[in-house]
Design a protein around this motif. Structure first.
Motif, mmCIF file in Angstrom:
data_model
loop_
_atom_site.group_PDB
_atom_site.id
_atom_site.type_symbol
_atom_site.label_atom_id
_atom_site.label_comp_id
_atom_site.label_asym_id
_atom_site.label_seq_id
_atom_site.Cartn_x
_atom_site.Cartn_y
_atom_site.Cartn_z
ATOM 1 N N THR A 33 -2.509 100.462 21.402
ATOM 2 C CA THR A 33 -3.455 99.914 20.435
ATOM 3 C C THR A 33 -2.785 98.766 19.696
ATOM 4 O OG1 THR A 33 -2.685 101.348 18.669
ATOM 5 C CG2 THR A 33 -4.468 102.208 20.055
ATOM 6 N N LYS B 270 -8.652 96.205 12.838
ATOM 7 C CA LYS B 270 -8.600 96.343 14.300
ATOM 8 C C LYS B 270 -7.439 97.229 14.756
ATOM 9 C CE LYS B 270 -11.749 93.027 15.158
ATOM 10 N NZ LYS B 270 -12.862 93.380 14.263
ATOM 11 N N ASP C 165 -6.819 100.214 15.431
ATOM 12 C CA ASP C 165 -6.946 101.224 16.486
ATOM 13 C C ASP C 165 -7.589 100.696 17.759
ATOM 14 O OD1 ASP C 165 -5.728 103.328 15.133
ATOM 15 O OD2 ASP C 165 -7.545 103.637 13.936
ATOM 16 N N GLN C 166 -7.864 99.400 17.819
ATOM 17 C CA GLN C 166 -8.469 98.852 19.029
ATOM 18 C C GLN C 166 -7.396 98.450 20.025
ATOM 19 O OE1 GLN C 166 -11.621 96.098 18.628
ATOM 20 N NE2 GLN C 166 -12.518 97.123 16.871
ATOM 21 N N ARG C 167 -7.859 98.221 21.251
ATOM 22 C CA ARG C 167 -6.940 97.736 22.285
ATOM 23 C C ARG C 167 -6.977 96.209 22.291
ATOM 24 N NH1 ARG C 167 -4.025 101.846 25.020
ATOM 25 N NH2 ARG C 167 -5.310 103.700 24.967
ATOM 26 N N GLN D 218 -9.909 94.316 23.728
ATOM 27 C CA GLN D 218 -11.205 94.302 23.065
ATOM 28 C C GLN D 218 -11.316 93.151 22.070
ATOM 29 O OE1 GLN D 218 -10.431 98.520 21.937
ATOM 30 N NE2 GLN D 218 -12.573 98.837 22.400
#
Lengths: 365, 288
Positions: free
Chosen positions: A93, A128, A130-132, A135
């Protein structure tokens, strides 16, 4: 201010004939924003990678904060790199990416989250966490890459063409953001770019490179106004070049014979009478004269082409001897359509002597 | 007219493969599934719908043992292939500087696939046998003074043979997965303070897992269903599921039990394949 990075005669010769970097010496002050500027293949990226430890020089010394780090691997150097295509880890992440570099530092586990939050807040992307990376948009990834490098508080931050993957509008915005970030964190930035506009906007000092060597270095405005060679004059901004010959040498002001007349200039260095020179001036420092108007340096010709680019016009004027020069003119207002020159009409170009560059030799680029 | 002709062409192009699949795949599956519920009544079988055959498989220690042995051999083969293939693929992708050498070595691994599978298995008989190369070598060096029969006709021989035969199926997907990892990710890891080992553990290995999963799936499924290696180098205690199935359809004349065993095998293989498929899709979506 002390030098944080010192390069001493750094060379990278791939073979006796293939030379990447040739005897470059450069000192970067603590907190400075230095840009290595040049076309592809000029050695700027190789130089940056040698500072980062990804490549080894074939000769020379690299000192980081007075310590010789020439042969240290990247993971032992207190420098961090923002890679051209960001090199974010796709299996982690955003938060894990930023925390990655803290694992090897003496940072307490409990504090890692705080550092990650601070770094991501600095680039405005804490939401953001926890996003990859996949994304996120290009501009966001760019900022994550910055956060990941800055969180380690490196002595020097290296940026390898950091904005080249972004579209024009975003690039302009990121230029300013990077500049502000640099002011905020106070870390030394060394950036590599081939975009002269980028270099001028962001840097304290620009180092122009040519074929593995430093062609010229200085403050953006000094480079722009006093290029040391036609190469620099051509690479930074646009320059009209005309071949010439020194006609007379006066006190500062000199007269130069060019095919289409004479032009006076105030060269930075003294040049002998009769010497072959190259004269240059920038389109935006010249202007088209109105009828009956007089000026110091006038080149006569006729309008060959008119290019409209919104902000103004770039007019190509063909001189009496067939040479072409470009002149920029801003349109005063939206009603000034009548002021647009007509192709084929006679024109007079004026450029003030202190805006004329004089380079020794006939080496127009 | 042209419309009809075009439809006819379309029907032929799609129809023939469909017919083929129906006739040679779906129909046999159906027959096997049906048989697996039948009852054996000497000398032939009687249609029925009951789970007696499956019950036998999971209660009779004889069959249970074969299934566990097959599982063990298949896992060992996959593991050995992985332990040999990964460092090799890693060397090829990241350490081998010469492109020519890389291609050559890669081809050297792949080339045996063009040689008959039976022949490749048979070769190990001549290596491991009492008259074999290994024995003559050990005797000539003086380690043993009589030919030993411990190398052939056991599970060790099967694992060696199957690993040898199926290792290309482990090398190929791992090589591909490693090759897809951008070099600058390992550079970024080094830049962020990680030494080579930790970079490998945190970046390269996790990003190559989809390839490892694919390799495991291929080698596992292939050795799980293998028939030839047990037959050639396995010995009396080396029977695997495929051999037992063959016996049930042959000498034992118990088609219903053989069919049930075949279905169990199919279910195991399909579960492995779908698990690995899910893993790979997750990998493609950005990791684990």
């Amino acid at each position: 201010m002390a030098a944080i990075i010192e390069l001493e005669n750094i060379s990278k010769h791939y073979s006796p004939t293939i030379i990447g970097v040739d005897k470059v010496s450069l000192a970067v002050e603590d907190g400075e924003f230095v840009t290595l500027l040049g076309p592809s293949g000029c050695g700027k990226s190789t130089l940056l990678r040698m500072i980062g430890g990804f490549e080894e020089p074939t000769a020379g010394t690299i000192r980081l904060a007075d310590k010789d780090v020439t042969w240290d691997p990247p993971y032992k150097r207190e420098v961090n790199m923002v890679f051209q295509d960001y090199a974010l880890f796709p299996h982690m992440t955003v938060g894990q990416n930023v925390a990655y570099g803290l694992k090897t530092m003496k940072v307490a586990k409990s504090e890692i989250a705080t550092h990650v939050r601070d770094a991501l807040t600095l680039v405005g992307l804490y939401d953001k966490v926890d996003q990859r990376p996949q994304q996120l948009s290009g501009g966001q990834r760019q900022r994550i890459a910055l956060a990941r490098a800055i969180v380690r508080k490196p002595k020097v931050l290296l940026l390898d063409e950091p904005l080249s993957a972004l579209d024009a509008k975003l690039r302009e915005q990121m230029q300013l953001e990077l500049k502000h970030l640099h002011e905020k964190v106070g870390i030394t930035f060394i950036m590599v770019t081939h975009d002269q506009g980028e270099a001028l906007v962001m840097s304290d000092r620009v180092v122009v490179m040519e074929k593995g060597r430093i062609a010229q270095q200085g403050k953006p405005q000094d480079l722009y106004d006093h290029p040391a060679s036609p190469y620099v004059a051509n690479f930074i901004g646009t320059t009209n070049f005309l071949p010439g010959q020194m006609a007379a040498t006066g006190a500062g002001l000199v007269s130069i014979e060019i095919g289409a007349g004479t032009i006076s200039a105030l060269p930075d260095v003294a040049l002998p009478k009769g010497g072959v020179v190259t004269v240059g001036f920038r389109p935006e420092k010249a202007r088209l004269l109105a009828e009956g108007e007089t000026a110091e340096n006038i080149l006569e010709g006729k309008i060959a082409e008119v290019i409209y680019y919104g902000l103004g016009l770039r007019v190509a004027v063909e001189l009496a001897n067939g040479e072409r020069v470009s002149v920029d003119s801003l349109l005063p207002d939206r009603l000034a359509r009548s002021a647009v020159p007509v192709v084929g009409a006679p024109a007079r170009v004026a450029v003030e002597p202190h805006n004329v560059f004089v380079f020794e030799g006939s080496v127009a680029p | 007219m042209t419309l009809i002709r075009r439809n006819l062409a379309g029907a032929l192009i799609l129809g023939i493969p469909f017919l083929w699949i129906a006739l040679f795949m779906l129909l046999p599956y159906g027959i096997i599934v049906t048989y697996s519920f039948w009852i054996k009544t000497y000398p032939t079988f009687k249609p029925a719908f009951q789970f007696g055959n499956y019950l036998t498989l999971f209660t009779d220690p004889q069959y249970l043992q074969v299934m566990l042995r097959t599982l063990k051999i298949a896992l060992l083969v996959s593991l050995c292939s992985f332990l040999l293939a990964y460092p090799f693929a890693f060397y090829l992708v990241f350490r081998c500087k010469s492109a020519a050498l890389r291609t050559w070595l890669y081809m050297a691994v792949i080339a045996p696939l063009w040689v008959s599978y039976l022949l490749r298995a048979y070769v190990w008989k001549t290596i491991l046998g009492t008259e074999g190369i290994l024995n003559s070598f050990l005797m000539s060096v003086g380690i043993i003074d009589q030919p030993s029969d411990i190398f052939l006709y056991n599970q060790f021989a099967m694992v060696v043979t199957l690993t040898y035969i199926f290792i290309p199926f482990m090398v190929m997907p791992i090589y591909t997965a490693l090759e897809k990892i951008p070099l600058n990710l390992t550079e970024a890891s080094a830049d962020l303070g990680m030494g080579p080992w930790r970079s490998f553990w945190h970046v390269t290995l996790p990003l190559s897992l989809p390839g490892v999963a694919a390799g495991f799936t291929l080698t596992f499924c292939l050795s799980f269903g293998d028939f030839v290696a047990p037959f050639l180098v396995g010995g009396p205690d080396g029977n695997l599921m495929a051999n037992v199935i063959a016996t049930q359809f042959g000498a034992a004349l118990n088609w219903p039990l053989g069919s049930a065993l075949a279905i169990v095998m199919l279910v195991v293989v399909l579960s492995i394949v779908s698990m690995s498929d899910r893993l790979e899709r997750k990998g493609a979506a950005g990791g684990f």
